[in-house]
Design an enzyme around this catalytic site. Structure first.
Site, PDB file in Angstrom:
ATOM      1  N   ARG A 260      29.488  21.472 -30.325  1.00 18.62           N
ATOM      2  CA  ARG A 260      28.632  22.208 -31.261  1.00 18.62           C
ATOM      3  C   ARG A 260      27.259  22.463 -30.678  1.00 18.62           C
ATOM      4  NH1 ARG A 260      30.481  19.443 -37.026  1.00 18.62           N
ATOM      5  NH2 ARG A 260      32.703  19.802 -36.648  1.00 18.62           N
ATOM      6  N   ARG A 275      24.060  12.836 -33.433  1.00 18.64           N
ATOM      7  CA  ARG A 275      24.262  14.297 -33.444  1.00 18.64           C
ATOM      8  C   ARG A 275      24.251  14.821 -32.020  1.00 18.64           C
ATOM      9  NH1 ARG A 275      23.554  17.910 -37.544  1.00 18.64           N
ATOM     10  NH2 ARG A 275      22.476  16.369 -38.823  1.00 18.64           N
ATOM     11  N   GLU A 347      27.389  10.623 -43.020  1.00 19.18           N
ATOM     12  CA  GLU A 347      28.713  11.241 -43.071  1.00 19.18           C
ATOM     13  C   GLU A 347      29.586  10.866 -41.863  1.00 19.18           C
ATOM     14  OE1 GLU A 347      28.523  15.524 -43.065  1.00 19.18           O
ATOM     15  OE2 GLU A 347      30.560  15.650 -42.260  1.00 19.18           O
ATOM     16  N   SER A 350      34.572  14.585 -43.659  1.00 17.82           N
ATOM     17  CA  SER A 350      34.346  15.685 -44.572  1.00 17.82           C
ATOM     18  C   SER A 350      35.715  16.265 -44.886  1.00 17.82           C
ATOM     19  CB  SER A 350      33.450  16.717 -43.891  1.00 17.82           C
ATOM     20  OG  SER A 350      32.917  17.605 -44.830  1.00 17.82           O
ATOM     21  N   ARG A 389      30.335   8.364 -34.733  1.00 15.98           N
ATOM     22  CA  ARG A 389      29.575   7.776 -35.843  1.00 15.98           C
ATOM     23  C   ARG A 389      30.192   6.467 -36.325  1.00 15.98           C
ATOM     24  NH1 ARG A 389      27.095  12.713 -39.499  1.00 15.98           N
ATOM     25  NH2 ARG A 389      25.805  13.571 -37.816  1.00 15.98           N
TER      26      ARG A 389
END
Length: 425
Positions: A260, A275, A347, A350, A389
């Site tokens: 990403r 991230r 998070e 999802s 994570r």
RNA sequence: GGAGGGGUGGCUGAGUGGACGAAAGCACUGGUCUUGAAAACCAGCGAGGUUUAGGCCUCCCAGGGUUCGAAUCCCUGCCCCUCCGCCA
């Protein structure tokens, strides 16, 4: 993409429903394009009809040996007129389709109203927030040299990572544990897929055309992108397919790296593994009968939770509000794990029901019964879970006062029986 | 990378300018026969758009072109197969 029939019938209702996610539908643009499309299509089709009749007549006359010259000259400039109309129609049609592709999915009625993640609705919590008799460190401080950002910056730049030794093994063990749970216990078929996907695939799942800035473009020679999630290759398993109703639901689990650009997140979450431009994820995807997708969403949430419970990590489930909802999703449930180093939930999964939104773009259909017309399937996915994570969560929740990290019981077999990790700094 | 051959309905596959949205087979659905099933036989059976309806329009990998008319001829692209080369 939303149902164009629904759109034609009641665009105001769609505009109203989309306002829940803070999306302002441009009704004038839609109506202008749609009217132009309809007029041009009608005209084009009647010209085509005319042409077909004459051409058929010429063919018939030729076979029976009649003179065809008068018929041919009677055609006149029909072809020319048709060409002009067709060019115009193609332009308008393309423009309309392009516009429809930029309109997000309609949120389900149960989606909380709100604009940011602060408005998300907490559904429930599991486990107690970890208490420490000492000042807990964050994962970067715990890992020390095992997290080698100096190397990753040299190799690739910022927002990448190099994991070393036992930490790399723990990372790999997490992937194996999750894949085993979902294949052995939850009945998913494991897939290995390309990490590069073409424009059509990213359009089908909804990353394109609107979010091209968020994904890595491969090169101008191959019009393809690094996958931002396994959702892209896996959901595209069913693109342009007509499935047998008996084969539904399809349940796929797939581990891939995710790439990403993280454009627009400058300055946010720049420390550690939270991230990155590249991270690993185990993804669950279901392709279901339209009547079953809401049941499947609960199922996916449950499957993802199983991993957190197995690792004995405290978490909570939240229902995303309209403003926080992803482009293609009708409803999303996030699982957030407790991170002591951040002193908050973050998070790690999802889970979304896209209804027929992706299926329509992908033309993914099934035949309800023999001799019936194909209908769109429903697609869903959920992280099961984000590896990086969860790695953070294990380090931060399982740290002790000596800076060691204890391995959760479920992971010990994947760590050659090792009970805890010690790090040098 | 070089040489050749291809891409047609859910699948296999015929079709080289008009009677083709498309033979035949498989699969599927209904029927006849049968105590039942199988077999055999008969019939049906691609996708999409539009229309109150009858209908009309589009689609034979994609995009252009030739023609009154294209699955069919021409150009470009993508993909697949075979052989050779290279390679984990």
């Amino acid at each position: 993409m939303l149902d164009p029939r629904l759109f034609r019938q009641n665009p105001e209702a769609i505009a109203g429903a989309l306002s829940i996610r803070g999306y302002d539908l441009d009704l004038d643009t839609y109506r202008d394009l749609e009217k132009a499309r309809r007029d041009l299509q009608t005209e084009m089709e009647s010209l085509q009809h005319e042409r077909n009749i004459v051409s058929r007549e010429i063919g018939r006359a030729k076979r029976s040996g009649e003179e065809i010259e008068p018929l041919v000259s009677a055609v006149g400039d029909l072809g020319l007129r048709l060409e002009v109309i067709r060019t115009e129609f193609n332009k308008v049609h393309e423009e309309l389709q392009g516009y429809l592709l930029t309109i997000p999915n309609i949120p389900d009625d149960s989606v909380p109203v709100g604009e940011t993640d602060e408005d998300n609705r907490e559904l429930y919590r599991w486990g107690d927030v970890t208490e420490f008799s000492f000042e807990p460190k964050d994962h970067v401080d715990i890992a020390g040299d095992s997290l080698d950002f100096e190397a990753s910056v040299r190799i690739a730049g910022s927002r990448f990572s190099v994991l070393r030794g036992p930490l790399a093994r723990l990372h790999r063990g997490l992937i194996q544990l999750m894949l085993d749970i979902h294949t052995d216990e939850h009945g998913y078929e494991e897939l290995y897929v390309p990490y590069i996907a073409n424009r059509e695939s990213l359009t089908a799942t909804g990353q394109l055309p609107k979010f091209e800035d968020d994904v890595f473009f491969v090169s101008s020679e191959v019009d393809s992108f690094l996958i931002p999630t396994a959702e892209v290759p896996v959901t595209n398993m069913v693109r342009d397919q007509i499935l047998d109703a008996n084969d539904l639901p399809l349940k796929y689990v797939c581990h891939t790296p995710c790439f990403r650009r993280e454009s627009g997140s400058h300055g946010k979450d720049t420390r550690g593994l939270i991230r990155l431009h590249q991270f690993e994820k185990v993804e669950l995807v279901q392709v279901t009968h339209p009547d079953r997708s809401w049941v499947a969403l609960d199922e996916i949430v449950n499957h993802a939770e199983t991993v957190l419970k197995r690792l004995e990590l405290p978490f909570r489930a939240v229902s995303l509000c309209g403003g926080d909802l992803g482009f293609a999703s009708a409803k999303t449930i996030d699982l957030e794990v407790w991170l002591p180093g951040f002193d908050r939930y973050r998070e790690v999964s999802s889970c979304s029901n896209f209804l027929d939104f992706q299926a329509r773009r992908a033309q993914a259909r099934f035949r309800p019964a023999p001799q019936t017309r194909p209908e769109l399937v429903h697609t869903l996915n959920g992280s099961g879970l984000a590896i990086g994570r969860v790695l953070i969560a294990i380090m931060e929740n399982y740290q002790d006062s000596q800076g060691r990290v204890h391995i959760p019981d479920a992971l010990i077999p994947y760590m050659h029986g090792v009970q805890y990790l010690e790090f040098e700094s």
